[in-house]
Design a protein around this motif. Structure first.
Motif, mmCIF file in Angstrom:
data_model
loop_
_atom_site.group_PDB
_atom_site.id
_atom_site.type_symbol
_atom_site.label_atom_id
_atom_site.label_comp_id
_atom_site.label_asym_id
_atom_site.label_seq_id
_atom_site.Cartn_x
_atom_site.Cartn_y
_atom_site.Cartn_z
ATOM 1 N N GLU A 34 0.848 -1.192 0.000
ATOM 2 C CA GLU A 34 0.000 0.000 0.000
ATOM 3 C C GLU A 34 0.886 1.246 0.000
ATOM 4 O O GLU A 34 2.044 1.174 0.440
ATOM 5 C CB GLU A 34 -0.907 0.013 1.236
ATOM 6 N N SER A 35 0.310 2.356 -0.430
ATOM 7 C CA SER A 35 1.081 3.595 -0.536
ATOM 8 C C SER A 35 1.725 3.989 0.790
ATOM 9 O O SER A 35 2.877 4.416 0.827
ATOM 10 C CB SER A 35 0.193 4.731 -1.038
ATOM 11 N N ARG A 63 -10.038 5.359 1.995
ATOM 12 C CA ARG A 63 -8.603 5.148 2.248
ATOM 13 C C ARG A 63 -8.160 3.776 1.734
ATOM 14 O O ARG A 63 -7.062 3.616 1.207
ATOM 15 C CB ARG A 63 -8.363 5.280 3.773
ATOM 16 N N ASP A 64 -9.031 2.772 1.895
ATOM 17 C CA ASP A 64 -8.680 1.411 1.460
ATOM 18 C C ASP A 64 -8.512 1.325 -0.059
ATOM 19 O O ASP A 64 -7.765 0.490 -0.548
ATOM 20 C CB ASP A 64 -9.745 0.406 1.918
ATOM 21 N N VAL A 65 -9.245 2.165 -0.782
ATOM 22 C CA VAL A 65 -9.103 2.185 -2.244
ATOM 23 C C VAL A 65 -7.837 2.953 -2.606
ATOM 24 O O VAL A 65 -6.993 2.488 -3.376
ATOM 25 C CB VAL A 65 -10.329 2.844 -2.924
ATOM 26 N N LEU A 66 -7.698 4.138 -2.010
ATOM 27 C CA LEU A 66 -6.559 5.015 -2.331
ATOM 28 C C LEU A 66 -5.234 4.288 -2.134
ATOM 29 O O LEU A 66 -4.330 4.374 -2.973
ATOM 30 C CB LEU A 66 -6.612 6.264 -1.441
ATOM 31 N N GLU A 67 -5.130 3.549 -1.048
ATOM 32 C CA GLU A 67 -3.832 2.978 -0.684
ATOM 33 C C GLU A 67 -3.256 2.047 -1.744
ATOM 34 O O GLU A 67 -2.071 2.040 -1.989
ATOM 35 C CB GLU A 67 -3.936 2.265 0.668
ATOM 36 N N ARG A 68 -4.096 1.230 -2.371
ATOM 37 C CA ARG A 68 -3.558 0.307 -3.376
ATOM 38 C C ARG A 68 -3.639 0.886 -4.791
ATOM 39 O O ARG A 68 -2.833 0.543 -5.658
ATOM 40 C CB ARG A 68 -4.286 -1.052 -3.283
ATOM 41 N N SER A 69 -4.613 1.794 -5.016
ATOM 42 C CA SER A 69 -4.720 2.353 -6.376
ATOM 43 C C SER A 69 -3.669 3.444 -6.606
ATOM 44 O O SER A 69 -3.418 3.836 -7.745
ATOM 45 C CB SER A 69 -6.126 2.916 -6.620
ATOM 46 N N SER A 70 -3.035 3.914 -5.542
ATOM 47 C CA SER A 70 -2.021 4.965 -5.674
ATOM 48 C C SER A 70 -0.900 4.549 -6.630
ATOM 49 O O SER A 70 -0.494 3.379 -6.653
ATOM 50 C CB SER A 70 -1.422 5.270 -4.301
#
Ligand code: EPS
Length: 388
Positions: free
Chosen positions: A12-13, A135-142
């Motif tokens: 994750e980011s 946040r759960d989406v942002l962390e891996r899609s970053s």
């Protein structure tokens, strides 16, 4: 997608680290860690990057598959630590936490959000995975995950280098500022681009691009652009015309298109081929003293889904990053009310980084196809098959 060299990444980011396992590398390949780390630093640099790049100094740690500096044929495991994780220990905790602790709840709430950023993965990701906290989406899609992809790409570049295959990338457009004139040779373009803070081979245009980025930053906006990836010394016949999923242009397009924010990929003259007649598009085949050559390379080194021995030329377009300081209208996905999109630290422009990611992904596809044609279990065997 790749078949001979397979790899998966995780991370994750703002998690502990980014990781990759690469399977299918021949034994005996020298792993030059300094080279890999230099590639990572190239991805981190570029005018217009945000605060995160001041925190991180991306560097790999190899966990397995390499002994005394060479691959053993076993899977190679790579880790890049996220130095920023220190600041995210609570909101990104892997362990369960005591949710009755007000301090813990406050730290988590500070990083949670429900206002989807238009243009990012937030909205569709939350619905798809049934996630309450974006946040759960942002962390891996970053795009942070592209760091470890560049490390994988650098390993495959080391393999290609053994056979004299080398590549580079350069930026041709940022916002409205584009490169019209370029040096005559790829060597010169590369040399000049490597010296520019925007990987642009023209000093004057670099300055204009910087001004464009400064303007966007002042306005709380972001900018996209265009880049080119070029690889030379490729053998004839990587890829194939016999099945649709073996066409190398298709594989390369997928590899570049799936980089976050990339919106188009072109091969050679690309979309310009639509307006020119066939006589001006196709590259005549000539012969002199027994040597077959071309005077033009509009095809960008690919004909019939195969490399044709000319330099591979690919172009990509990156959209502006969707995290905006002056946010766009959006909907709070829980309260179901009209509001403004989430903002957090981000980049104003990341086109030079995107070019490096594309260059790395192209190396993975080329190395994979190279092994498909000349593969072996050890680097010596591959060299024998290649006739080296
Ligand atoms: C990135 C790290 C991220 C962003 C950027 C790419 O760091 P942070 O979110 O902590 O500032 O700078 O991510 C995006 C642009 C995005 O859209 O996700 C990196 O390492 O490249």
């Amino acid at each position: 997608m790749t078949k001979n060299i397979r790899f998966l990444t995780s991370g994750e980011s703002h998690g502990k680290s980014l990781n990759a396992i690469i399977d299918g590398l021949p034994s005996g390949l020298c792993i030059d860690i300094d080279f890999i780390n230099t590639e990572l630093r190239k991805r981190q640099s570029g005018y217009g990057r945000g605060g995160r790049m001041k925190i991180e100094t991306d560097a790999i740690e190899i966990k397995s598959g390499v002994r005394f500096g060479k691959t053993t044929g076993a899977p190679v495991c790579i880790e890049i630590k996220n130095l920023d994780y220190e600041n995210w220990r609570i909101p990104m905790s892997i362990e369960e936490l005591n949710f009755s602790d007000k301090e813990i709840l406050r730290a988590i709430a500070e990083k949670s959000f429900t206002t989807a950023r238009p243009g990012h993965a937030d909205y569709a990701g939350a619905i798809k995975y049934n996630l309450e906290d974006l946040r759960d989406v942002l962390e891996r899609s970053s795009a942070r995950k592209t760091a470890v992809e560049v490390a994988v790409g650098a390993v495959t570049k080391l393999l290609l280098r053994e056979f004299g295959i080398v590549g580079f990338s350069h930026v041709t457009q940022i916002g409205n500022v584009s490169l019209d004139m370029r040096p005559q040779t790829y060597t010169l373009i590369k040399e000049k681009a490597e010296k520019s803070v925007l990987r642009c081979c023209d000093e004057f245009i670099t300055e204009k691009m910087k001004e464009e980025i400064d303007r966007a930053k002042e306005e709380g906006d972001t900018l996209g652009g265009k880049f080119e990836v070029i690889y030379s010394n490729l053998p004839v016949g990587l890829g194939s015309y016999v099945q649709w999923d073996r066409c190398i242009d298709g594989m390369l397009a997928q590899a570049i298109m799936s980089i976050p924010a990339v919106k188009s990929v072109e091969v050679g003259i690309g979309a310009d081929a639509a307006v020119l007649p066939g006589s001006k598009v196709h590259d005549g085949i000539k012969i002199k003293n027994g040597i077959i050559y071309r005077e033009t390379n509009n095809a960008g080194g690919i004909e019939g889904g195969m490399t044709n021995g000319e330099p591979l030329v690919l172009k990509g377009t990156m959209k502006p990053i969707p995290t905006l300081r002056k946010p766009l209208p959006t909907v709070d996905i829980h309260k179901k009310i009209q509001t403004e999109a989430h903002f957090e630290r981000s980049d104003t422009c990341a086109v030079p980084a995107c070019a490096i990611v594309a260059e790395s992904r192209v190396a993975i596809v080329l190395a994979d196809e190279f092994l498909h044609k000349y593969g072996g279990d050890s680097i010596e065997e591959v060299k024998r098959h290649y006739g080296k």
